[in-house]
Design a protein around this motif. Structure first.
Motif, PDB file in Angstrom:
ATOM      1  N   UNK A 133       0.759  -1.151  -0.186  1.00 28.02           N
ATOM      2  CA  UNK A 133       0.063   0.053  -0.038  1.00 28.02           C
ATOM      3  C   UNK A 133       0.671   1.232  -0.012  1.00 28.02           C
ATOM      4  N   UNK A 134       1.733   1.255   0.768  1.00 27.08           N
ATOM      5  CA  UNK A 134       2.951   2.354   0.775  1.00 27.08           C
ATOM      6  C   UNK A 134       3.437   2.792  -0.613  1.00 27.08           C
ATOM      7  N   UNK A 135       3.741   1.306  -1.180  1.00 26.24           N
ATOM      8  CA  UNK A 135       4.615   1.605  -2.515  1.00 26.24           C
ATOM      9  C   UNK A 135       3.538   2.251  -3.547  1.00 26.24           C
ATOM     10  N   UNK A 136       2.387   1.569  -3.373  1.00 18.77           N
ATOM     11  CA  UNK A 136       1.301   2.141  -4.560  1.00 18.77           C
ATOM     12  C   UNK A 136       0.638   3.554  -4.320  1.00 18.77           C
ATOM     13  N   UNK A 137       1.125   4.084  -3.273  1.00 20.84           N
ATOM     14  CA  UNK A 137       0.182   5.384  -2.662  1.00 20.84           C
ATOM     15  C   UNK A 137       0.421   6.329  -3.670  1.00 20.84           C
ATOM     16  N   UNK A 138      -0.734   6.985  -3.966  1.00 21.95           N
ATOM     17  CA  UNK A 138      -0.582   8.028  -4.980  1.00 21.95           C
ATOM     18  C   UNK A 138      -0.809   9.452  -4.181  1.00 21.95           C
ATOM     19  N   UNK A 139      -1.004   9.446  -2.920  1.00 21.74           N
ATOM     20  CA  UNK A 139      -0.886  10.750  -2.377  1.00 21.74           C
ATOM     21  C   UNK A 139      -0.226  10.775  -0.895  1.00 21.74           C
ATOM     22  N   UNK A 140       0.110  11.817  -0.395  1.00 20.19           N
ATOM     23  CA  UNK A 140       0.926  11.784   0.682  1.00 20.19           C
ATOM     24  C   UNK A 140      -0.003  11.224   1.954  1.00 20.19           C
ATOM     25  N   UNK A 141      -1.066  11.463   2.077  1.00 22.74           N
ATOM     26  CA  UNK A 141      -1.901  11.225   3.310  1.00 22.74           C
ATOM     27  C   UNK A 141      -1.950   9.586   3.256  1.00 22.74           C
ATOM     28  N   UNK A 142      -2.216   9.048   1.929  1.00 26.96           N
ATOM     29  CA  UNK A 142      -2.108   7.419   1.878  1.00 26.96           C
ATOM     30  C   UNK A 142      -0.780   6.904   2.261  1.00 26.96           C
ATOM     31  N   UNK A 143       0.248   7.677   1.905  1.00 33.22           N
ATOM     32  CA  UNK A 143       1.736   7.218   2.243  1.00 33.22           C
ATOM     33  C   UNK A 143       1.845   7.223   3.731  1.00 33.22           C
ATOM     34  N   UNK A 144       1.400   8.309   4.157  1.00 35.93           N
ATOM     35  CA  UNK A 144       1.411   8.457   5.661  1.00 35.93           C
ATOM     36  C   UNK A 144       0.877   7.367   6.562  1.00 35.93           C
ATOM     37  N   UNK A 145      -0.338   6.926   6.194  1.00 38.85           N
ATOM     38  CA  UNK A 145      -1.302   6.285   6.803  1.00 38.85           C
ATOM     39  C   UNK A 145      -0.357   4.604   6.620  1.00 38.85           C
ATOM     40  N   UNK A 146      -0.020   4.553   5.600  1.00 38.18           N
ATOM     41  CA  UNK A 146       0.657   2.887   5.274  1.00 38.18           C
ATOM     42  C   UNK A 146       2.043   3.137   6.093  1.00 38.18           C
ATOM     43  N   UNK A 147       2.669   4.050   6.019  1.00 35.14           N
ATOM     44  CA  UNK A 147       3.993   4.588   6.810  1.00 35.14           C
ATOM     45  C   UNK A 147       3.794   4.029   8.232  1.00 35.14           C
ATOM     46  N   UNK A 148       2.566   4.497   8.764  1.00 31.88           N
ATOM     47  CA  UNK A 148       2.291   4.320  10.377  1.00 31.88           C
ATOM     48  C   UNK A 148       2.035   2.494  10.356  1.00 31.88           C
ATOM     49  N   UNK A 149       1.194   2.313   9.551  1.00 34.07           N
ATOM     50  CA  UNK A 149       0.888   0.830   9.572  1.00 34.07           C
ATOM     51  C   UNK A 149       2.045  -0.026   9.498  1.00 34.07           C
ATOM     52  N   UNK A 150       2.862   0.249   8.581  1.00 32.76           N
ATOM     53  CA  UNK A 150       4.078  -0.491   8.398  1.00 32.76           C
ATOM     54  C   UNK A 150       4.885  -0.487   9.653  1.00 32.76           C
ATOM     55  N   UNK A 151       4.954   0.546  10.432  1.00 36.11           N
ATOM     56  CA  UNK A 151       5.656   0.885  11.613  1.00 36.11           C
ATOM     57  C   UNK A 151       4.975  -0.046  12.660  1.00 36.11           C
ATOM     58  N   UNK A 152       3.830   0.129  12.859  1.00 31.20           N
ATOM     59  CA  UNK A 152       3.034  -0.820  13.645  1.00 31.20           C
ATOM     60  C   UNK A 152       3.245  -2.249  13.519  1.00 31.20           C
ATOM     61  N   UNK A 153       3.106  -2.925  12.281  1.00 28.01           N
ATOM     62  CA  UNK A 153       3.576  -4.192  11.986  1.00 28.01           C
ATOM     63  C   UNK A 153       4.722  -4.460  12.489  1.00 28.01           C
ATOM     64  N   UNK A 154       5.883  -3.676  12.075  1.00 27.22           N
ATOM     65  CA  UNK A 154       7.345  -4.010  12.870  1.00 27.22           C
ATOM     66  C   UNK A 154       7.015  -4.154  14.175  1.00 27.22           C
TER      67      UNK A 154
END
Lengths: 672, 101, 494
Positions: A133-154
């Motif tokens: 999702x982070x890689x596909x994201x087309x806008x910054x909010x989306x990137x930020x959302x998945x960025x945090x989600x990736x951090x949570x999974x980690x």
């Protein structure tokens, strides 16, 4: 390729996560192996679709544009979701889904019999989905959302074995340290939103002309604005530095690198997937994603380059002395990420992404190898390994390939990508590039040395007893079973060894249409298609190539002399006649430059507990408490006051209503 | 007799009813007072409808509806009050304060 | 009354029929679960009839169907609430199956009264005549009073009599206001009232004539009682505490939604021209409600009572959307205010139902409504604890929950209407509310459990909890469907 196909790369692992956590875990607990199969099938389909998207992007000359979909519209605030499918996205998709697939297959063997088997596959699926999702994201909010989600999974995966206190501590550390960087990223987004609106509105017609949405959050629009020079003054620098702060945290760059080695507390396949191949490169990806914005600001670029160089050198030196094989690999990861950051900082966009690409494969391979070794010996400490070559030939040879590749030996993948970075840093020398180039060369030497130190200590010489020999482990020889790992674990390593050898030819600086009719400079040409960033794609630089080869070979040679021929006794370096010189240096490095002590001792205790905490304590007692007392008094007592009339006597309530009506009337008649 | 007289009568009855609701302690008398309030409204409506230029019947229809619904309301209230009396041998509203604050 | 009228009222008529069938069925069968099954399955009839009406409305050129001598108006707005009420009702019935074992032979009455009351709530947003409004309100309130008292113990009876007496008193007040409107406009139809008001409200001061001010305030007081807004909220904690918990959840969600529906209908249709005046009235009440509700909730130890005060606070947030009528310039253009109210109602419904359903399940085992009895639920009932935590977070308004989206929407509407002071007040209140919402989460995870028996719940409540629990997150991430539906529903006012 339809948009739905691109979405399904993201959605399939997400559904796998939902299916495992809602169906398999509650209802089919006896059949937890199913969860592995579900996750593997989902990611495998995603991998095929990722390959497909690379081909499509190449055939469409880098332009696949899907209009974004409106997500929420609240007044003037319009948020959308969309896919940005460009060469960078396509390449990252292959890396993420490919490595994830291998790790999932391997985990079936490694996690076999673990009580959290289903939970593990659920987390990995969620992680894969959010990374995609982070890689596909087309806008910054989306990137930020998945960025945090990736951090949570980690966080969830580092703390996977939550009964181990060290795992919990490591998870917390990772979460908090990356949080520091994320804060910068968030500030950058808010700053962009606050200041970008007017700029974007003023140039609305240009965006429409270029077929962009012209939204402040749209990544293509931001990059377009940067390239068109809409960002005057310090906006670009500030936003770029904020984004870079996020990248520093997630990609474990100096000085926020401290969390990554500790993150090795998680299961080893997780280290391979998250802390080597995918999540930690999210930071590199983020900088690459906003590369045009960075290019506008030379300050930001120099900052990126220096940070990368320092990280590369600094982490490699710590890798020299670690005894824990996973920690060696962890510092090696930090160092290689530094290489990529350095390359981005000097404008070598193509080589940076290329190194990211090859590194993902050989580093995942090395981690899986270390997991395989651990499977046999029960320990990660190399002092208790040795001589595993004859017991685990497959693991040995794949590990050897990985080590040769990361050291940069011709013609393996690592040679091509590292050489490109070194060549780029030597190409147009200015003050910063010279410094950076020297850092890179020294780091490359250290890389070759520590990797072969690890290889020799683990696989050569005599076996030194495994976990049973480790003091305080409480284990005996039953926990050590020297044999090759099962096929599900060996197979992914063998598969990963293939790109670790041949992936370099994708860059293919030599022959046009040679191997498999791949065009010359295929990789950089593809990256060059969209953003027309400064991508280096020059003929093979024999000078740089020979320098880096000599350095790599001499690093390996030194390791050979010390650990195989024993020409130099390591203890003489530390305790010998030069110990007054070497001892402190060794100690400095071995204790990781006292960074943990610095953060925990000086920053946490001295600055935080004594300084900030005292200040806060003072404020707390004298201001907050006073206010708190007032609020507490106010809150509790006004709560009491508010409920004074709630006597339970129903007519009082009727009086309340009547008085309410009369007061409203009075208010409106008198002040209306 | 003008409309204003009916208005005053209605307002007076409403106020008396409200006073009864708030001041009487016996649940049955409170219920009766609510009936007085509703009847004040009925007087108001009937008066309006007889003085209105159009839609004369509407006010009276509402009054009928209100009387009907009030009957149902009283029926239900009596049932609950009966339950209350069985429970604690009192229908004094001062006594029913198990839940407060 | 011809076939067209019957068609328009068919969902409510079928609800009535369903209620009667339940009562008859109760006489002939004793088997557990039959009544609940028939009730939930039977709701398919009004649901499909509502869908049919939805099709009719969509194909109508004006987007509305009027009938029964102009007293019933079927449009997107009333249909939105029909679906809302039906959904809530189905969930409440599902969640109360375990609870009903306490109720003995009153199961039939329980279901029938719920359905009758829901019929009134479905009717309420669709009526446009003061008489019909009164009838629909009473149809809602009387079955509710009986339901509140249905457990027949001292708490339940006490709550019932308190609710009934105050409800009757507020009805009288409401009727007096309606009578004044009728007297001064000569009509009870909202469509006619709007013209007369426009003519009458040319006087100076708020609401033009004093008498309209009086009438508006009395009507606000009457409906304010239903939607539990300060200063007409005092019955709420006692009744919520004493009522059977499924009924409490129903009261806090469905009854409140119906109240807001009629509030929107009356104020946007009948008093649309004087909306700037009533907007300031609602803004004041909004600020008072949330402050009073939150401050009182801080000191509560009983979780039902705490949620009762929290419901008062949320009524304040909802009123903020009513106060957000837009600025003078775009008075008739922005559907954001009422749209945000509808969305917030859905958000609050999903969240609060989740909270109450978990409480029903837990209290069924622990037999205590005290917050301290939730200690260690994180170990005793992990799934329930997670869902209760999510719903607390949603009530507090933190992403990625639907509560955050609701607050975001309603705050944006208020800011667009120049009510910045009210938004600041709302944010401060959210901060205060963190104290008591997070305390529940802390109790569940940080404190030691009193016993380690796990919480047993049946399949239907499990389904209900699952639906609302997932709903909180799904609507928090993809709110646009409901937002669009809400904005489409309120477009009839513009």
């Amino acid at each position: 390729m339809t948009e739905m196909m691109a979405w399904s790369i993201f959605l399939l692992p997400l559904f796998a996560f939902i299916f495992i956590s809602l169906v398999i875990r509650p209802f089919l607990n006896g059949y937890d192996r199913v969860s592995g199969y579900v996750a593997i099938v989902a990611v495998a389909i995603g991998f095929v679709l990722s390959i497909q998207s690379v081909l499509e992007v190449w055939n469409n000359h880098g332009k696949i544009v899907w209009p974004s979909h409106s997500w929420i519209t609240v007044g003037s605030l319009e948020l959308s979701v969309g896919i940005l499918m460009d060469p960078l996205t396509a390449i990252m998709l292959v890396v993420v889904s490919g490595v994830s697939l291998m790790v999932l297959i391997y985990s079936q063997g490694y996690m076999h019999g673990d009580p959290g088997y289903s939970r593990y596959f659920a987390y990995i699926s969620l992680f894969t989905a959010s990374m995609i999702g982070l890689v596909l994201a087309g806008n910054i909010i989306q990137i930020y959302f998945f960025w945090e989600l990736v951090g949570l999974c980690s966080y969830l995966l580092i703390g996977f074995w939550f009964h181990k206190p060290s795992a919990i501590a490591a998870a917390k550390k990772a979460f908090l340290v990356t949080r520091l960087g994320d804060f910068g990223f968030l500030l950058a987004i808010l700053y962009l939103f606050a200041n970008g609106g007017e700029i974007f509105a003023a140039n609305a017609s240009e965006f429409t002309g270029a077929g962009m949405s012209g939204s402040v959050f749209d990544i293509s629009s931001v990059n377009f604005a940067a390239k068109s020079g809409f960002f005057a003054g310090s906006i670009a620098t500030l936003v770029a530095l904020g984004i870079f702060a996020g990248a520093v945290g997630k990609s474990a760059q100096f000085p926020l690198h401290v969390w990554l080695p500790d993150a090795m507390e998680g299961p080893t396949p997780v280290s391979a997937l998250i802390h080597a191949a995918t999540m930690v490169v999210a930071g590199i990806f983020l900088v690459a994603r906003f590369f045009p914005l960075f290019e506008v600001s030379s300050t930001a670029m120099s900052f990126v380059a220096i940070t990368g160089g320092v990280t590369a050198l600094f982490a490699a030196s710590m890798g020299l002395v670690m005894y824990d094989i996973k920690r060696v690999l962890a510092y090696s990861t930090v160092s290689q990420l530094g290489f990529m950051m350095l390359a981005l900082g000097i404008g070598a966009y193509g080589p940076a992404i290329f190194h990211l690409f090859t590194h993902a494969f050989f580093k995942a391979l090395l981690f899986l190898g270390s997991g395989s070794v651990n499977h046999a010996t029960g320990t990660f400490d190399m002092r208790y390994m040795g001589g595993l070559k004859k017991h685990m030939p497959w693991t040995y040879y794949t590990f050897l390939i990985g080590s040769l590749s990361i050291a940069g030996i011709f013609p393996l993948a690592g040679f091509w990508s590292k050489d490109e970075i070194i060549a780029a840093s030597l190409h147009h020398p200015d003050a910063i590039q010279i410094v950076v180039a020297i850092m890179a060369l020294v780091a490359a030497f250290m890389t070759a040395f520590y990797m072969f130190r690890a290889l020799f200590m683990t696989f050569h010489g005599e076996f030194r007893g495994g976990i049973a020999a480790e003091p305080d482990s409480g284990a005996d020889s039953h926990d050590v079973h020297l044999e090759e790992s099962p096929a599900v674990m060996v197979l992914p390593m063998v598969i990963l060894a293939i790109p670790a050898i041949v992936a370099g030819f994708l860059f293919n600086p030599v022959i046009d249409g040679g191997i498999g009719s791949i065009p010359q400079y295929w990789f950089s040409k593809m990256l060059n298609m969209v953003d027309h960033v400064y991508v280096k794609g020059h003929p093979i630089d024999f000078f740089a190539a020979s320098i880096s080869s000599i350095i790599a070979v001499s690093g390996i040679g030194l390791a050979y002399l010390i650990y195989i021929r024993k020409s130099v006794n390591t203890s003489t370096i530390i305790d010998g006649e030069f110990s007054y010189m070497t001892g402190p240096v060794y100690k400095l490095i071995f204790r990781k430059y006292f960074f943990d002590e610095l953060y925990e001792g000086k920053i946490t205790i001295a600055l935080f507990y004594n300084g900030v905490a005292r200040l806060i304590d003072w404020c707390d007692r004298n201001i907050v408490d006073r206010i708190g007392n007032v609020i507490g008094f106010f809150g509790r007592n006004s709560g009491k006051v508010v409920t004074t009339l709630e006597t339970g006597q129903v007519q009082i309530y009727g009086v309340g209503m009547s008085v309410g009506i009369v007061s409203i009337l009075i208010v409106f008649v008198v002040w209306g | 007799m003008s409309l204003i007289h009916f208005q005053i009568l209605s307002a007076a009855m409403f106020s008396i009813g409200l006073y009864g609701v708030l001041a009487r302690r016996n649940a049955l008398l409170v219920l009766l007072s609510i009936e007085i309030m509703l009847n004040a409204v009925n007087i108001n409506l009937v008066a309006f409808s007889s003085y209105a230029e159009s839609a004369q019947e509407v006010g009276q229809i509402i009054a009928i509806f209100i009387i009907t619904v009030a009957a149902a309301e009283v029926g239900l209230a009596m049932a609950i009050i009966l339950r209350l009396f069985r429970d604690r041998s009192s229908v004094d509203l001062d006594d029913i304060d198990l839940m407060k604050w | 009354m011809d076939f067209h009228d019957i068609k328009l009222l068919s969902p409510e008529i079928s609800m009535g029929a369903l209620g009667i069938i339940i009562i008859l069925l109760d006489m002939i069968t004793n088997r557990k679960g039959v009544l609940a099954t028939v009730s939930v399955v039977g709701l398919a009839v009004p649901l499909s009839l509502s869908l049919y009406l939805c099709g009719l409305v969509d194909s109508d050129s004006e987007g509305k169907l009027s009938g029964v001598y102009g007293t019933v108006l079927i449009d997107q707005f009333s249909l939105f609430f029909k679906f809302f009420i039906l959904g809530t009702l189905a969930l409440v019935i599902l969640s109360s199956t375990d609870y009903l074992s306490k109720l003995g032979r009153l199961r039939g009455e329980y279901h029938a009264l719920l359905i009758f009351s829901a019929a009134g709530m479905m009717l309420l947003p669709a009526v446009t005549d003061l008489i019909s409004i009164y009838i629909a309100i009473e149809l809602t309130a009387l079955p509710l009073a009986a339901l509140i008292a249905i457990r027949r113990d001292s708490h339940s009876t006490e709550a019932g009599i308190k609710f009934l007496l105050l409800s009757a008193m507020s009805s009288a007040v409401l009727l007096y206001g309606m009578a004044l409107i009728y007297g001064f406009t000569g009509s009870t139809e909202i469509e006619v009232i709007i013209e007369r008001i426009a003519y009458l409200s040319t006087g100076s001061g708020p609401f033009g004539e004093r008498v309209i001010l009086l009438a508006v305030v009395l009507i606000v007081a009457g409906i304010g009682f239903k939607i539990s807004v300060a200063p007409f909220q005092m019955w709420v904690p006692d009744v919520y505490e004493g009522a059977p918990t499924p009924i409490t959840s129903y009261l806090s969600v469905a009854s409140k939604a119906a109240g807001f529906a009629i509030m929107l209908r009356i104020f946007y249709m009948a008093f649309g021209d004087i909306r700037i005046d009533w907007a300031s009235l609602f803004a004041i009440l909004s600020a008072v409600s949330m402050t009073v509700g939150n401050l009182a909730a801080v000191i509560q130890t009983n979780i039902k009572r705490m949620l009762a005060y929290s419901t008062v606070a949320h009524a304040g947030f909802l009123l903020m959307g009513l106060a957000a009528v837009g600025t003078q310039a775009d008075l008739f253009e922005t559907p954001m205010g009422p749209g945000s109210v509808l969305f917030y109602l859905v958000a609050y419904a999903v969240t609060n139902l989740a909270a109450f359903f978990v409480i029903i399940a837990v209290v069924n085992s622990t037999r205590s409504n005290m917050i301290r009895n939730f200690a260690g639920m994180g170990q005793r009932a992990p799934v329930l604890a997670i869902i209760l935590s999510i719903s607390m977070i949603s009530l507090l308004g933190i992403p990625p929950t639907v509560g955050f989206m609701g607050k975001l929407y309603i705050f944006s509407a208020a800011i667009n209407s120049g009510l910045t002071w009210l938004v600041i007040c709302g944010v401060l209140n959210s901060v205060v509310s963190a104290y008591y919402y997070l305390r529940v989460i802390r109790t569940m995870y940080m404190l030691e459990p009193e016993s380690d028996t796990s919480i047993q719940i049946g399949i239907p409540p499990r389904m209900a909890i699952g639906i609302v629990g997932i709903g909180i997150l799904v609507l928090g991430i993809i709110p646009s469907t409901v937002m669009n539906a809400a904005e489409k529903a309120v477009i009839v006012f513009f």
